[in-house]
Design a protein around this motif. Sequence first.
Motif, PDB file in Angstrom:
ATOM      1  N   GLN A   1     -10.357  -4.063   4.817  1.00 38.89           N
ATOM      2  CA  GLN A   1      -8.981  -4.073   4.589  1.00 38.89           C
ATOM      3  C   GLN A   1      -8.297  -2.860   5.092  1.00 38.89           C
ATOM      4  N   LEU A   2      -8.901  -1.789   5.072  1.00 40.96           N
ATOM      5  CA  LEU A   2      -8.419  -0.586   5.604  1.00 40.96           C
ATOM      6  C   LEU A   2      -8.459  -0.932   7.307  1.00 40.96           C
ATOM      7  N   GLY A   3      -9.388  -1.597   7.809  1.00 44.99           N
ATOM      8  CA  GLY A   3      -9.557  -1.687   9.170  1.00 44.99           C
ATOM      9  C   GLY A   3      -8.149  -2.577   9.504  1.00 44.99           C
ATOM     10  N   HIS A   4      -7.982  -3.548   8.592  1.00 50.79           N
ATOM     11  CA  HIS A   4      -6.942  -4.474   8.999  1.00 50.79           C
ATOM     12  C   HIS A   4      -5.449  -3.603   8.891  1.00 50.79           C
ATOM     13  N   VAL A   5      -5.459  -2.604   8.224  1.00 51.52           N
ATOM     14  CA  VAL A   5      -4.145  -1.617   8.084  1.00 51.52           C
ATOM     15  C   VAL A   5      -4.172  -1.018   9.729  1.00 51.52           C
ATOM     16  N   VAL A   6      -5.327  -0.595  10.061  1.00 46.64           N
ATOM     17  CA  VAL A   6      -5.636   0.328  11.368  1.00 46.64           C
ATOM     18  C   VAL A   6      -5.247  -0.776  12.446  1.00 46.64           C
ATOM     19  N   GLU A   7      -5.621  -2.056  12.302  1.00 48.54           N
ATOM     20  CA  GLU A   7      -5.169  -2.999  13.332  1.00 48.54           C
ATOM     21  C   GLU A   7      -3.650  -3.236  13.426  1.00 48.54           C
ATOM     22  N   ALA A   8      -3.139  -3.234  12.285  1.00 54.18           N
ATOM     23  CA  ALA A   8      -1.646  -3.538  12.247  1.00 54.18           C
ATOM     24  C   ALA A   8      -0.915  -2.535  12.827  1.00 54.18           C
ATOM     25  N   TYR A   9      -1.285  -1.126  12.646  1.00 56.34           N
ATOM     26  CA  TYR A   9      -0.614   0.172  13.423  1.00 56.34           C
ATOM     27  C   TYR A   9      -1.085  -0.102  14.612  1.00 56.34           C
ATOM     28  N   VAL A  10      -2.252  -0.360  15.124  1.00 58.85           N
ATOM     29  CA  VAL A  10      -2.545  -0.581  16.583  1.00 58.85           C
ATOM     30  C   VAL A  10      -1.504  -1.405  17.255  1.00 58.85           C
ATOM     31  N   ARG A  11      -1.125  -2.670  16.456  1.00 58.34           N
ATOM     32  CA  ARG A  11      -0.317  -3.850  17.102  1.00 58.34           C
ATOM     33  C   ARG A  11       1.381  -3.155  17.229  1.00 58.34           C
ATOM     34  N   ALA A  12       1.722  -2.194  16.122  1.00 59.09           N
ATOM     35  CA  ALA A  12       3.000  -1.643  16.071  1.00 59.09           C
ATOM     36  C   ALA A  12       2.993  -0.434  17.121  1.00 59.09           C
ATOM     37  N   VAL A  13       2.083   0.106  17.511  1.00 60.28           N
ATOM     38  CA  VAL A  13       1.992   1.220  18.449  1.00 60.28           C
ATOM     39  C   VAL A  13       1.916   0.560  19.899  1.00 60.28           C
ATOM     40  N   GLU A  14       1.348  -0.562  20.073  1.00 57.49           N
ATOM     41  CA  GLU A  14       1.370  -1.308  21.446  1.00 57.49           C
ATOM     42  C   GLU A  14       2.735  -2.009  21.697  1.00 57.49           C
ATOM     43  N   ALA A  15       3.309  -2.560  20.819  1.00 59.20           N
ATOM     44  CA  ALA A  15       4.747  -3.019  20.791  1.00 59.20           C
ATOM     45  C   ALA A  15       5.746  -1.962  20.971  1.00 59.20           C
ATOM     46  N   THR A  16       5.623  -0.871  20.345  1.00 63.74           N
ATOM     47  CA  THR A  16       6.524   0.308  20.804  1.00 63.74           C
ATOM     48  C   THR A  16       6.416   0.641  22.043  1.00 63.74           C
ATOM     49  N   GLU A  17       5.084   0.925  22.684  1.00 69.51           N
ATOM     50  CA  GLU A  17       4.636   1.424  23.997  1.00 69.51           C
ATOM     51  C   GLU A  17       5.344   0.512  24.754  1.00 69.51           C
ATOM     52  N   PHE A  18       5.026  -0.993  24.580  1.00 68.51           N
ATOM     53  CA  PHE A  18       5.650  -2.019  25.621  1.00 68.51           C
ATOM     54  C   PHE A  18       7.232  -1.722  25.683  1.00 68.51           C
ATOM     55  N   GLU A  19       7.796  -1.680  24.609  1.00 71.64           N
ATOM     56  CA  GLU A  19       9.215  -1.680  24.458  1.00 71.64           C
ATOM     57  C   GLU A  19       9.834  -0.527  25.553  1.00 71.64           C
ATOM     58  N   ARG A  20       9.006   0.814  25.227  1.00 67.35           N
ATOM     59  CA  ARG A  20       9.371   1.971  26.120  1.00 67.35           C
ATOM     60  C   ARG A  20       9.299   1.690  27.345  1.00 67.35           C
ATOM     61  N   ARG A  21       7.998   1.113  27.778  1.00 68.64           N
ATOM     62  CA  ARG A  21       7.745   0.859  29.349  1.00 68.64           C
ATOM     63  C   ARG A  21       8.733  -0.115  29.703  1.00 68.64           C
ATOM     64  N   LEU A  22       9.082  -1.108  29.358  1.00 64.87           N
ATOM     65  CA  LEU A  22      10.136  -1.998  29.586  1.00 64.87           C
ATOM     66  C   LEU A  22      11.430  -1.492  29.856  1.00 64.87           C
TER      67      LEU A  22
END
Length: 163
Positions: A131-152
């Motif tokens: 379950q903690l891994g799922h929390v980290v995974e959700a954070y990874v997705r949020a970081v990826e989306a933020t990084e994608f938005e910045r690059r775009l």
Amino acid sequence: MPDLDQIKQGEQGVRDGRGRFARGRSGNPAGRPRGCRDHVNRAARLLLAGEGEALTRKAVELALAGDPATRRPGDLAALRLCLERIVGPYRERAVEFTMPPIRNAGDLAGAMAAVADATAQGAVTPREAMQLGHVVEAYVRAVEATEFERRLRVLEAVDARSP
């Protein structure tokens, strides 16, 4: 005796074509008011609130006595009912684990290593680690989306400046 034809005519606006009540329209709009049955629950909670310690002590004493033949079945059922109301069902325990701060993608590997270490030491169960891994995974997705938005945005700004 009520006139059933009149009653049915009055309900025509309330019912749909198949005779069921229309969505959002109750068959008894003046039905049971909110909270009218809650007073029973409230009274039961108040009665049990002051007796929780004594009931728990009694349950432990009966469990330690160990001779079920001397107990009356109704007593055990009543005690079980009271304890279920006091304690409630077991859900999950609070995880006593300090997650290292995650500020960027570089911190994610350290966070997952800390989760793995806590699992290996028995501080958290494998399920809790998952379950903690799922929390980290959700954070990874949020970081990826933020990084994608910045690059775009950068690419769109460069594209807007070019002729």
